[in-house]
Write a protein that holds these residues in place. Sequence first.
Motif, PDB file in Angstrom:
ATOM      1  N   ILE A   6       0.836  -1.200   0.000  1.00 41.66           N
ATOM      2  CA  ILE A   6       0.000   0.000   0.000  1.00 41.66           C
ATOM      3  C   ILE A   6       0.875   1.256   0.000  1.00 41.66           C
ATOM      4  O   ILE A   6       0.619   2.209  -0.734  1.00 41.66           O
ATOM      5  CB  ILE A   6      -0.948   0.015   1.228  1.00 41.66           C
ATOM      6  N   LEU A   7       1.942   1.234   0.815  1.00 44.79           N
ATOM      7  CA  LEU A   7       2.851   2.368   0.877  1.00 44.79           C
ATOM      8  C   LEU A   7       3.548   2.580  -0.464  1.00 44.79           C
ATOM      9  O   LEU A   7       3.684   3.708  -0.937  1.00 44.79           O
ATOM     10  CB  LEU A   7       3.899   2.156   1.971  1.00 44.79           C
ATOM     11  N   SER A   8       3.955   1.483  -1.087  1.00 46.03           N
ATOM     12  CA  SER A   8       4.622   1.575  -2.380  1.00 46.03           C
ATOM     13  C   SER A   8       3.694   2.167  -3.439  1.00 46.03           C
ATOM     14  O   SER A   8       4.099   2.992  -4.254  1.00 46.03           O
ATOM     15  CB  SER A   8       5.098   0.185  -2.835  1.00 46.03           C
ATOM     16  N   ALA A   9       2.438   1.716  -3.414  1.00 42.52           N
ATOM     17  CA  ALA A   9       1.459   2.233  -4.362  1.00 42.52           C
ATOM     18  C   ALA A   9       1.220   3.723  -4.133  1.00 42.52           C
ATOM     19  O   ALA A   9       1.111   4.505  -5.070  1.00 42.52           O
ATOM     20  CB  ALA A   9       0.136   1.467  -4.221  1.00 42.52           C
ATOM     21  N   PHE A  10       1.160   4.109  -2.856  1.00 43.37           N
ATOM     22  CA  PHE A  10       0.958   5.517  -2.529  1.00 43.37           C
ATOM     23  C   PHE A  10       2.117   6.367  -3.023  1.00 43.37           C
ATOM     24  O   PHE A  10       1.919   7.436  -3.615  1.00 43.37           O
ATOM     25  CB  PHE A  10       0.806   5.687  -1.008  1.00 43.37           C
ATOM     26  N   LEU A  11       3.332   5.911  -2.788  1.00 47.79           N
ATOM     27  CA  LEU A  11       4.509   6.656  -3.221  1.00 47.79           C
ATOM     28  C   LEU A  11       4.576   6.742  -4.745  1.00 47.79           C
ATOM     29  O   LEU A  11       4.993   7.747  -5.304  1.00 47.79           O
ATOM     30  CB  LEU A  11       5.786   5.991  -2.669  1.00 47.79           C
ATOM     31  N   PHE A  12       4.156   5.667  -5.422  1.00 50.44           N
ATOM     32  CA  PHE A  12       4.160   5.677  -6.885  1.00 50.44           C
ATOM     33  C   PHE A  12       3.188   6.718  -7.420  1.00 50.44           C
ATOM     34  O   PHE A  12       3.503   7.503  -8.305  1.00 50.44           O
ATOM     35  CB  PHE A  12       3.775   4.294  -7.423  1.00 50.44           C
ATOM     36  N   VAL A  13       1.971   6.736  -6.826  1.00 47.20           N
ATOM     37  CA  VAL A  13       0.958   7.703  -7.250  1.00 47.20           C
ATOM     38  C   VAL A  13       1.441   9.125  -6.974  1.00 47.20           C
ATOM     39  O   VAL A  13       1.294  10.027  -7.786  1.00 47.20           O
ATOM     40  CB  VAL A  13      -0.385   7.440  -6.526  1.00 47.20           C
ATOM     41  N   ALA A  14       2.051   9.332  -5.796  1.00 50.24           N
ATOM     42  CA  ALA A  14       2.536  10.660  -5.430  1.00 50.24           C
ATOM     43  C   ALA A  14       3.606  11.138  -6.405  1.00 50.24           C
ATOM     44  O   ALA A  14       3.635  12.300  -6.802  1.00 50.24           O
ATOM     45  CB  ALA A  14       3.084  10.647  -4.006  1.00 50.24           C
ATOM     46  N   SER A  15       4.475  10.221  -6.803  1.00 48.15           N
ATOM     47  CA  SER A  15       5.548  10.600  -7.726  1.00 48.15           C
ATOM     48  C   SER A  15       5.003  10.950  -9.098  1.00 48.15           C
ATOM     49  O   SER A  15       5.542  11.796  -9.802  1.00 48.15           O
ATOM     50  CB  SER A  15       6.573   9.465  -7.850  1.00 48.15           C
ATOM     51  N   MET A  16       3.907  10.302  -9.494  1.00 45.00           N
ATOM     52  CA  MET A  16       3.300  10.576 -10.784  1.00 45.00           C
ATOM     53  C   MET A  16       2.620  11.943 -10.793  1.00 45.00           C
ATOM     54  O   MET A  16       2.368  12.511 -11.839  1.00 45.00           O
ATOM     55  CB  MET A  16       2.271   9.488 -11.121  1.00 45.00           C
ATOM     56  N   GLN A  17       2.322  12.464  -9.590  1.00 39.88           N
ATOM     57  CA  GLN A  17       1.576  13.709  -9.498  1.00 39.88           C
ATOM     58  C   GLN A  17       2.469  14.912  -9.223  1.00 39.88           C
ATOM     59  O   GLN A  17       1.982  16.001  -9.000  1.00 39.88           O
ATOM     60  CB  GLN A  17       0.524  13.597  -8.392  1.00 39.88           C
ATOM     61  N   ALA A  18       3.770  14.727  -9.211  1.00 35.90           N
ATOM     62  CA  ALA A  18       4.666  15.822  -8.874  1.00 35.90           C
ATOM     63  C   ALA A  18       4.546  16.961  -9.888  1.00 35.90           C
ATOM     64  O   ALA A  18       4.542  16.735 -11.088  1.00 35.90           O
ATOM     65  CB  ALA A  18       6.099  15.305  -8.822  1.00 35.90           C
ATOM     66  N   GLN A  19       4.468  18.155  -9.342  1.00 27.87           N
ATOM     67  CA  GLN A  19       4.378  19.334 -10.202  1.00 27.87           C
ATOM     68  C   GLN A  19       5.742  19.660 -10.795  1.00 27.87           C
ATOM     69  O   GLN A  19       6.766  19.522 -10.136  1.00 27.87           O
ATOM     70  CB  GLN A  19       3.876  20.525  -9.390  1.00 27.87           C
ATOM     71  N   LYS A  20       5.736  20.105 -12.049  1.00 26.53           N
ATOM     72  CA  LYS A  20       6.973  20.506 -12.702  1.00 26.53           C
ATOM     73  C   LYS A  20       6.838  21.939 -13.206  1.00 26.53           C
ATOM     74  O   LYS A  20       5.913  22.258 -13.935  1.00 26.53           O
ATOM     75  CB  LYS A  20       7.292  19.572 -13.881  1.00 26.53           C
ATOM     76  N   LEU A  21       7.766  22.793 -12.782  1.00 24.13           N
ATOM     77  CA  LEU A  21       7.837  24.162 -13.278  1.00 24.13           C
ATOM     78  C   LEU A  21       9.057  24.284 -14.179  1.00 24.13           C
ATOM     79  O   LEU A  21      10.142  23.836 -13.821  1.00 24.13           O
ATOM     80  CB  LEU A  21       7.975  25.159 -12.126  1.00 24.13           C
ATOM     81  N   LYS A  22       8.880  24.901 -15.341  1.00 21.18           N
ATOM     82  CA  LYS A  22       9.996  25.060 -16.272  1.00 21.18           C
ATOM     83  C   LYS A  22       9.938  26.434 -16.922  1.00 21.18           C
ATOM     84  O   LYS A  22       8.917  26.836 -17.462  1.00 21.18           O
ATOM     85  CB  LYS A  22       9.950  23.978 -17.360  1.00 21.18           C
ATOM     86  N   VAL A  23      11.058  27.153 -16.845  1.00 19.53           N
ATOM     87  CA  VAL A  23      11.140  28.459 -17.506  1.00 19.53           C
ATOM     88  C   VAL A  23      11.320  28.226 -19.006  1.00 19.53           C
ATOM     89  O   VAL A  23      12.304  27.639 -19.441  1.00 19.53           O
ATOM     90  CB  VAL A  23      12.319  29.289 -16.957  1.00 19.53           C
ATOM     91  N   GLN A  24      10.363  28.693 -19.788  1.00 12.68           N
ATOM     92  CA  GLN A  24      10.400  28.500 -21.234  1.00 12.68           C
ATOM     93  C   GLN A  24      11.168  29.617 -21.948  1.00 12.68           C
ATOM     94  O   GLN A  24      11.829  29.386 -22.948  1.00 12.68           O
ATOM     95  CB  GLN A  24       8.970  28.428 -21.794  1.00 12.68           C
ATOM     96  N   GLN A  25      11.057  30.830 -21.410  1.00 10.88           N
ATOM     97  CA  GLN A  25      11.786  31.962 -21.987  1.00 10.88           C
ATOM     98  C   GLN A  25      11.793  33.128 -21.004  1.00 10.88           C
ATOM     99  O   GLN A  25      10.965  33.197 -20.102  1.00 10.88           O
ATOM    100  CB  GLN A  25      11.161  32.413 -23.314  1.00 10.88           C
ATOM    101  N   GLY A  26      12.746  34.042 -21.196  1.00 10.55           N
ATOM    102  CA  GLY A  26      12.789  35.257 -20.404  1.00 10.55           C
ATOM    103  C   GLY A  26      13.519  35.118 -19.082  1.00 10.55           C
ATOM    104  O   GLY A  26      14.125  34.094 -18.783  1.00 10.55           O
ATOM    105  N   GLY A  27      13.453  36.193 -18.296  1.00 11.83           N
ATOM    106  CA  GLY A  27      14.105  36.244 -16.994  1.00 11.83           C
ATOM    107  C   GLY A  27      13.222  36.927 -15.971  1.00 11.83           C
ATOM    108  O   GLY A  27      12.109  37.361 -16.278  1.00 11.83           O
ATOM    109  N   PHE A  28      13.725  37.067 -14.741  1.00 12.80           N
ATOM    110  CA  PHE A  28      12.923  37.552 -13.616  1.00 12.80           C
ATOM    111  C   PHE A  28      13.262  38.979 -13.204  1.00 12.80           C
ATOM    112  O   PHE A  28      12.620  39.526 -12.305  1.00 12.80           O
ATOM    113  CB  PHE A  28      13.129  36.629 -12.417  1.00 12.80           C
ATOM    114  N   ASP A  29      14.247  39.598 -13.823  1.00 16.70           N
ATOM    115  CA  ASP A  29      14.754  40.877 -13.354  1.00 16.70           C
ATOM    116  C   ASP A  29      13.720  42.002 -13.369  1.00 16.70           C
ATOM    117  O   ASP A  29      13.772  42.921 -12.552  1.00 16.70           O
ATOM    118  CB  ASP A  29      15.971  41.293 -14.191  1.00 16.70           C
ATOM    119  N   PHE A  30      12.754  41.963 -14.273  1.00 24.12           N
ATOM    120  CA  PHE A  30      11.769  43.046 -14.406  1.00 24.12           C
ATOM    121  C   PHE A  30      10.786  43.095 -13.240  1.00 24.12           C
ATOM    122  O   PHE A  30      10.113  44.113 -13.021  1.00 24.12           O
ATOM    123  CB  PHE A  30      10.981  42.879 -15.716  1.00 24.12           C
TER     124      PHE A  30
END
Length: 201
Positions: A6-30
């Motif tokens: 059950i724990l393994s299944a829970f961890l597998f599901v949790a890993s599949m749901q991880a959020q991913k943030l990716k900078v596609q272009q630009g910067g943060f200075d503004f």
Amino acid sequence: MKKLMILSAFLFVASMQAQKLKVQQGGFDFIKGQKEINVQFVYDNMRLMKDNLTNDEYVAKRSEDLEKKSRGKGTTWKKTWESSRELIWQPKFLELMNKYLGNDEDIYFAEELSETAYTLIVETVWLYPGWDAGIMKQHAKVSTNLKFVETATPENVRLEVSSTNAPGDQWGNNYSNESRVGEGYAKTGKSLAKLIAKKAF
């Protein structure tokens, strides 16, 4: 052994749901030095479920299914779903953006701030409402494209960040699809705010 499975299944599901943030272009200075940033929510090309249904297709299918179970239930749900953007999803996103940037960096994010230099366009790309059956549940997932543009000239993109599979859930049971999706928007706002705080300040 059963608990381990059950724990393994829970961890597998949790890993599949991880959020991913990716900078596609630009910067943060503004961003540093800004006091207010306009926010615009866009749902025009939103898809739902594993079948990538359009919003109209999803609403028609779910309304029909609910109507078969109880007359009038589909019509009631449709109204709830259509109002949830303004009543739940957008306020949740803004609340967390302002909580994690407004308090520390004194930046206010809100809709209809026409005098701001920059606008954050939150384009919803894909939604999965999830489900809750009491002892078992599946989190909602929200994927968005987060684009900072110059308010006066929106074609000038200063920063673009993709957010994939932001999980939406609450402690305990949550039987409302709309509320679970709202938590996905809250997670998106929180993650973006923390990324900005890290990169821009």
